[in-house]
Write an enzyme that holds these catalytic residues in place. Sequence first.
Site, mmCIF file in Angstrom:
data_model
loop_
_atom_site.group_PDB
_atom_site.id
_atom_site.type_symbol
_atom_site.label_atom_id
_atom_site.label_comp_id
_atom_site.label_asym_id
_atom_site.label_seq_id
_atom_site.Cartn_x
_atom_site.Cartn_y
_atom_site.Cartn_z
ATOM 1 N N HIS A 43 -1.567 -8.794 3.544
ATOM 2 C CA HIS A 43 -0.529 -7.618 3.501
ATOM 3 C C HIS A 43 -0.633 -7.019 2.204
ATOM 4 C CE1 HIS A 43 2.235 -10.060 6.814
ATOM 5 N NE2 HIS A 43 1.330 -8.698 7.239
ATOM 6 N N GLU A 128 2.230 -14.777 10.858
ATOM 7 C CA GLU A 128 2.105 -16.030 10.537
ATOM 8 C C GLU A 128 2.987 -17.072 11.502
ATOM 9 O OE1 GLU A 128 2.464 -19.984 7.644
ATOM 10 O OE2 GLU A 128 2.054 -18.098 6.620
ATOM 11 N N THR A 166 3.644 -20.746 5.526
ATOM 12 C CA THR A 166 3.106 -20.905 4.183
ATOM 13 C C THR A 166 3.846 -20.206 2.975
ATOM 14 O OG1 THR A 166 1.341 -19.618 4.617
ATOM 15 C CG2 THR A 166 1.165 -21.679 5.272
ATOM 16 N N SER A 224 4.741 -8.062 2.294
ATOM 17 C CA SER A 224 4.125 -9.253 2.033
ATOM 18 C C SER A 224 5.417 -10.246 1.504
ATOM 19 C CB SER A 224 3.333 -8.849 0.470
ATOM 20 O OG SER A 224 2.977 -10.158 -0.088
ATOM 21 N N SER A 225 5.294 -11.279 2.476
ATOM 22 C CA SER A 225 6.451 -12.162 2.256
ATOM 23 C C SER A 225 6.469 -12.926 0.974
ATOM 24 C CB SER A 225 6.438 -13.216 3.425
ATOM 25 O OG SER A 225 7.225 -14.426 3.384
#
Length: 317
Positions: A43, A128, A166, A224-225
């Site tokens: 990401h 994910e 994660t 982007s987490s």
Amino acid sequence: MTKRVLLAKPRGYCAGVDRAVVTVEKALETYGPPVYVRKEIVHNKHVVETLTERGAIFVEEADEVPEGALVVFSAHGVAPAVHEQAAARELRTIDATCPLVTKVHQEAKRFARDDYDILLIGHEGHEEVEGTAGEAPEHIQLVDQPSDVDQVTVRDPSKVVWLSQTTLSVDETMERVEQLRSRFPDLQDPPSDDICYATQNRQVAVKAMAAECDLVLVVGSRNSSNSKRLVEVALQAGASASYLVDYAREVDPSWLDGVSTVGVTSGASVPDVLVMDLLAWLADRGWADVQEVTTANEKVAFALPRELRKALKESVR
């Protein structure tokens, strides 16, 4: 007013991202373009644009890839159904799933085999999460918001386990686990921590410097987490303000008004060149004194995917 920059270390690329990006680069070198990639390989806007220029074609689903072509699966992992779809179209596949995500997939399969109810802590719609949930859809329930905790129903409260995406915030995940445990006292923990070492390390580094910062700039993309979590962690740990930017040019100069200490870090999918650009941008405006704040030294490295190692070996012969 003394102007200084505190630069977090570790920051930027983790081993899984490095492996995934190198996988696409090597596939382009070995097989020549086009190389198809299902979803964004990682990401990060800059990485995706750079690989596109080199001949990678990013698609949403495997059914958009011409039959018989080569497709790379992203670092975030895919559900078994995606592998089946690729096989049905006779696609050649290279799986660049991060080994730490693969570990969570294996845990999901194992607990499903043992007939557990699996509570997956993660963000709805994240690639994910979709990949992990796809390993055992009939056993997995997603827990995203605090309100989701009350909605969970299990068949046997003594056979419940939690797993997690994660890239979450460590603190927030443990908060969710405690909420779940208050409903299910026998809730089991995964055999090893699911939150990736790099996500944790980057959060620890930000916590170490945030209280001294008037402003923390996190380089990373909106989708982007782990990058978004760094902004939240910075604010919770005492930074006066924190923002997420893809590029130095996105920094609003007004954010620097009255600021003496700027903290800088980057998400796990961010190449360090973007951080260096930001430091140069800050230096031009008087923040030239950079002090690195080191909380860990990362030595982790992952081998390239098996399919690619084999091809590289053959191309050497």
